[in-house]
Design a protein around this motif. Sequence first.
Motif, PDB file in Angstrom:
ATOM      1  N   CYS A 195       3.956   7.020  -4.971  1.00 49.13           N
ATOM      2  CA  CYS A 195       3.858   7.552  -6.315  1.00 49.13           C
ATOM      3  C   CYS A 195       2.957   8.773  -6.378  1.00 49.13           C
ATOM      4  N   ALA A 212      -6.279  -4.142  -4.848  1.00 38.48           N
ATOM      5  CA  ALA A 212      -7.448  -4.731  -4.261  1.00 38.48           C
ATOM      6  C   ALA A 212      -8.700  -3.924  -4.618  1.00 38.48           C
ATOM      7  N   ARG A 213      -8.551  -2.620  -4.705  1.00 41.85           N
ATOM      8  CA  ARG A 213      -9.759  -1.805  -4.868  1.00 41.85           C
ATOM      9  C   ARG A 213     -10.393  -1.946  -6.234  1.00 41.85           C
ATOM     10  N   SER A 216       2.736   2.054  -3.153  1.00 43.14           N
ATOM     11  CA  SER A 216       1.921   2.668  -4.187  1.00 43.14           C
ATOM     12  C   SER A 216       1.697   4.144  -3.915  1.00 43.14           C
ATOM     13  N   PHE A 217       1.580   4.455  -2.661  1.00 41.93           N
ATOM     14  CA  PHE A 217       1.268   5.843  -2.377  1.00 41.93           C
ATOM     15  C   PHE A 217       2.459   6.766  -2.498  1.00 41.93           C
ATOM     16  N   ASP A 250     -10.105  -0.002 -12.678  1.00 44.41           N
ATOM     17  CA  ASP A 250      -9.505   0.218 -11.362  1.00 44.41           C
ATOM     18  C   ASP A 250     -10.262   1.348 -10.678  1.00 44.41           C
ATOM     19  N   ASP A 251     -10.023   1.501  -9.389  1.00 49.07           N
ATOM     20  CA  ASP A 251     -10.727   2.590  -8.694  1.00 49.07           C
ATOM     21  C   ASP A 251     -10.134   3.942  -9.045  1.00 49.07           C
ATOM     22  N   LEU A 252      -8.807   3.967  -9.244  1.00 45.83           N
ATOM     23  CA  LEU A 252      -8.143   5.274  -9.336  1.00 45.83           C
ATOM     24  C   LEU A 252      -6.896   5.188 -10.200  1.00 45.83           C
ATOM     25  N   PHE A 309       0.831  -1.187   0.000  1.00 47.84           N
ATOM     26  CA  PHE A 309       0.000   0.000   0.000  1.00 47.84           C
ATOM     27  C   PHE A 309       0.872   1.246   0.000  1.00 47.84           C
ATOM     28  N   LYS A 339      -1.127  -8.791  -7.022  1.00 42.59           N
ATOM     29  CA  LYS A 339       0.231  -8.509  -6.577  1.00 42.59           C
ATOM     30  C   LYS A 339       0.992  -9.834  -6.488  1.00 42.59           C
ATOM     31  N   ALA A 383      -3.394   7.272 -10.726  1.00 44.81           N
ATOM     32  CA  ALA A 383      -2.523   8.347 -10.211  1.00 44.81           C
ATOM     33  C   ALA A 383      -1.393   8.545 -11.213  1.00 44.81           C
ATOM     34  N   THR A 384      -0.288   7.837 -11.042  1.00 41.37           N
ATOM     35  CA  THR A 384       0.823   7.979 -12.000  1.00 41.37           C
ATOM     36  C   THR A 384       0.620   7.145 -13.263  1.00 41.37           C
ATOM     37  N   GLY A 385      -0.339   6.242 -13.220  1.00 50.38           N
ATOM     38  CA  GLY A 385      -0.608   5.408 -14.400  1.00 50.38           C
ATOM     39  C   GLY A 385       0.246   4.145 -14.472  1.00 50.38           C
ATOM     40  N   GLY A 386       1.163   3.962 -13.514  1.00 54.19           N
ATOM     41  CA  GLY A 386       2.027   2.778 -13.550  1.00 54.19           C
ATOM     42  C   GLY A 386       1.238   1.487 -13.458  1.00 54.19           C
ATOM     43  N   THR A 387       0.228   1.472 -12.630  1.00 55.85           N
ATOM     44  CA  THR A 387      -0.565   0.253 -12.432  1.00 55.85           C
ATOM     45  C   THR A 387      -1.353  -0.095 -13.691  1.00 55.85           C
TER      46      THR A 387
HETATM   47  O1  PRP Z   1      -1.697   5.118 -11.036  1.00 60.09           O
HETATM   48  P1  PRP Z   1      -0.806   4.550  -9.967  1.00 60.09           P
HETATM   49  O2  PRP Z   1       0.223   5.523  -9.481  1.00 60.09           O
HETATM   50  O3  PRP Z   1      -0.181   3.250 -10.391  1.00 60.09           O
HETATM   51  O4  PRP Z   1      -1.691   4.264  -8.678  1.00 60.09           O
HETATM   52  C1  PRP Z   1      -2.992   3.744  -8.742  1.00 60.09           C
HETATM   53  C2  PRP Z   1      -3.111   2.495  -7.924  1.00 60.09           C
HETATM   54  O5  PRP Z   1      -2.865   2.773  -6.533  1.00 60.09           O
HETATM   55  C3  PRP Z   1      -3.906   2.213  -5.750  1.00 60.09           C
HETATM   56  O6  PRP Z   1      -3.683   0.881  -5.442  1.00 60.09           O
HETATM   57  P2  PRP Z   1      -2.746   0.341  -4.256  1.00 60.09           P
HETATM   58  O7  PRP Z   1      -1.459  -0.152  -4.842  1.00 60.09           O
HETATM   59  O8  PRP Z   1      -2.664   1.371  -3.192  1.00 60.09           O
HETATM   60  O9  PRP Z   1      -3.474  -0.949  -3.773  1.00 60.09           O
HETATM   61  P3  PRP Z   1      -4.873  -1.287  -3.077  1.00 60.09           P
HETATM   62  O10 PRP Z   1      -5.923  -1.229  -4.172  1.00 60.09           O
HETATM   63  O11 PRP Z   1      -4.600  -2.667  -2.602  1.00 60.09           O
HETATM   64  O12 PRP Z   1      -5.148  -0.298  -1.972  1.00 60.09           O
HETATM   65  C4  PRP Z   1      -5.105   2.289  -6.668  1.00 60.09           C
HETATM   66  O13 PRP Z   1      -6.113   1.376  -6.266  1.00 60.09           O
HETATM   67  C5  PRP Z   1      -4.534   1.967  -8.024  1.00 60.09           C
HETATM   68  O14 PRP Z   1      -4.500   0.579  -8.289  1.00 60.09           O
END
Ligand code: PRP
Length: 257
Positions: free
Chosen positions: A8, A143-144, A5-6, A204-206, A2, A165, A208-212
């Motif tokens: 980022c 997870a979200r 990820s944050f 995905d829920d969100l 967690f 993961k 941010a940097t787009g890496g995920t």
């Molecule tokens: O655009 P990015 O910078 O890649 O970040 C976005 C990711 O970060 C958060 O997940 P997190 O890894 O915190 O996992 P979680 O869903 O288990 O809380 C969110 O749910 C995205 O998957």
Amino acid sequence: MFSQSFLCSDFSSLSKPPRFFSDSSSSAITTLSSTHFPPLSFRSSFASPRIKQLEGQRETRKNFPSFLCFSVDSTMSAWDGEDPRVRDIKTKIRVIPNFPKPGIMFQDITTLLLDPKAFKDTIDLFVERYKNRNISVVASIEARGFIFGPPIALAIGAKFVPLRKPRKLPGEVISEEYVLEYGKDCLEMHVGAVETGERALVVDDLVATGGTLSAAMNLLERAGAEVVECACVIELPDLKGRERLKGKPLFVLVESH
Ligand SMILES: O=P(O)(O)OC[C@H]1O[C@H](OP(=O)(O)OP(=O)(O)O)[C@H](O)[C@@H]1O
Ligand SMILES: Nc1ncnc2[nH]cnc12
């Protein structure tokens, strides 16, 4: 995981300082519903007839040199015909300052889930967009992402593929490492979950940097799928995640600055 990820979304990297809120005010969610078409300033609800009209204009616009398209863009960014469902969804997302570390404005979707109508509206808005797009795979990220992906998959008649993961999936996997603002992370997908030529949606829920999202797309494409679009409830546009998606369409309901 967690915290990694944050990192980022550490706001020290932003050109504008973060705004802080003392309670669960949703006012940090300032805009919504960008589509996968540039410019980012285009705000609209995708479910309305108006958006169809605007998308039509964009199709038309593609055939003209960019200097002739200026007025169309201005009209689009000025349009304020927001879907009332999206307006309500925005108010249900809680923003918690300094979680999980100082400087992070955490976009908490658990408060959205507490409201059955807002949660259902969220799913419905995606379903309305994707139901006739011939999508056979919805892939979501632990997870979200798992909260939003499965109901969308069921509603549009697609299979659901979890992207997890490391060391969580029991079968043979392919892995994709990705770079966060500080450090690395990794996603895995079961071999055989997706077949060549399938049309995939990444949820995905969100972003941010787009890496995920970028790693998720790579996994699907390595398995031979065509990623049709990425869809998220929230975008943090200041982190420029769109720029990491290699031009792949990204659809979001709300933006938060
Ligand atoms: O655009 P990015 O910078 O890649 O970040 C976005 C990711 O970060 C958060 O997940 P997190 O890894 O915190 O996992 P979680 O869903 O288990 O809380 C969110 O749910 C995205 O998957
Ligand atoms: N600010 C944020 N809020 C919620 N989830 C996130 N994932 C990355 N940055 C985030």
